[in-house]
Design a protein around this motif. Structure first.
Motif, mmCIF file in Angstrom:
data_model
loop_
_atom_site.group_PDB
_atom_site.id
_atom_site.type_symbol
_atom_site.label_atom_id
_atom_site.label_comp_id
_atom_site.label_asym_id
_atom_site.label_seq_id
_atom_site.Cartn_x
_atom_site.Cartn_y
_atom_site.Cartn_z
ATOM 1 N N UNK A 30 0.813 -1.220 0.000
ATOM 2 C CA UNK A 30 0.000 0.000 0.000
ATOM 3 C C UNK A 30 0.847 1.270 0.000
ATOM 4 N N UNK A 31 2.100 1.167 0.410
ATOM 5 C CA UNK A 31 3.009 2.311 0.465
ATOM 6 C C UNK A 31 3.550 2.569 -0.936
ATOM 7 N N UNK B 95 3.043 8.379 0.399
ATOM 8 C CA UNK B 95 1.841 8.489 -0.420
ATOM 9 C C UNK B 95 1.124 7.153 -0.509
ATOM 10 N N UNK B 96 -0.222 7.257 -0.502
ATOM 11 C CA UNK B 96 -1.107 6.101 -0.542
ATOM 12 C C UNK B 96 -2.262 6.399 -1.483
ATOM 13 N N UNK C 174 -5.830 2.418 2.430
ATOM 14 C CA UNK C 174 -4.468 1.919 2.239
ATOM 15 C C UNK C 174 -3.531 2.452 3.327
ATOM 16 N N UNK C 175 -3.708 3.703 3.713
ATOM 17 C CA UNK C 175 -2.912 4.263 4.808
ATOM 18 C C UNK C 175 -3.173 3.484 6.090
ATOM 19 N N UNK C 176 -4.429 3.171 6.356
ATOM 20 C CA UNK C 176 -4.785 2.409 7.552
ATOM 21 C C UNK C 176 -4.168 1.008 7.506
ATOM 22 N N UNK D 170 5.269 -2.415 9.833
ATOM 23 C CA UNK D 170 5.249 -1.008 10.229
ATOM 24 C C UNK D 170 5.139 -0.890 11.738
ATOM 25 N N UNK D 171 4.316 -1.711 12.355
ATOM 26 C CA UNK D 171 4.150 -1.648 13.810
ATOM 27 C C UNK D 171 5.470 -1.918 14.540
#
Length: 93
Positions: A34-35, A56-57, A62-64, A72-73
Motif C-alpha cells: 500500500x506504500x 503516499x497512498x 491503504x494508509x490504515x 510497520x508496527x
C-alpha cells in the motif's frame, strides 16, 4: 491520493536507535504494497523537528492498512521508545 507526513523530535542520547528507526522506515518501501512512495529525511537545521517522513497512498484505507501492517508496527514501536514528540498530517492531493 493521500499524502501522509510525520515529523519527530527524538530524545537526546538515542542517536543509534534513531538511525535504526529511520533505516527501518526506509526499508518499508517496496515491502508494504500500500506504500506507494516514501521519503525519509533528517533535519539539517537546528531547533526544529529531527526527522520527517513523507509518504503516499492511494486511499485512507491503504494508509490504515500500512499503519496496521506488522512490519510497520515493529518499526513504530522503536520510534515510540525514543521520541519526545510526534506530529502528523494526512491530506488529499
Amino acid at each position: 491520493m493521500i499524502r501522509h507526513i510525520v515529523m519527530w523530535k527524538f530524545r537526546p542520547g538515542t542517536e543509534k536507535e534513531q538511525e535504526e528507526f529511520l533505516t527501518g522506515l526506509r526499508n518499508l518501501q517496496g515491502v508494504i504494497p500500500q506504500l506507494l512512495k516514501s521519503e525519509v529525511a533528517v533535519n539539517v537545521a537546528p531547533g526544529n523537528y529531527d526527522a520527517v517522513l513523507v509518504s503516499e497512498f492511494a486511499s485512507l484505507e491503504d494508509l490504515d492498512a500500512y499503519k496496521n501492517d506488522p512490519r510497520h508496527k515493529a518499526v513504530s514501536a522503536l520510534c515510540k521508545s525514543i521520541r519526545e514528540d510526534r506530529v502528523a498530517v494526512d491530506y488529499e492531493f
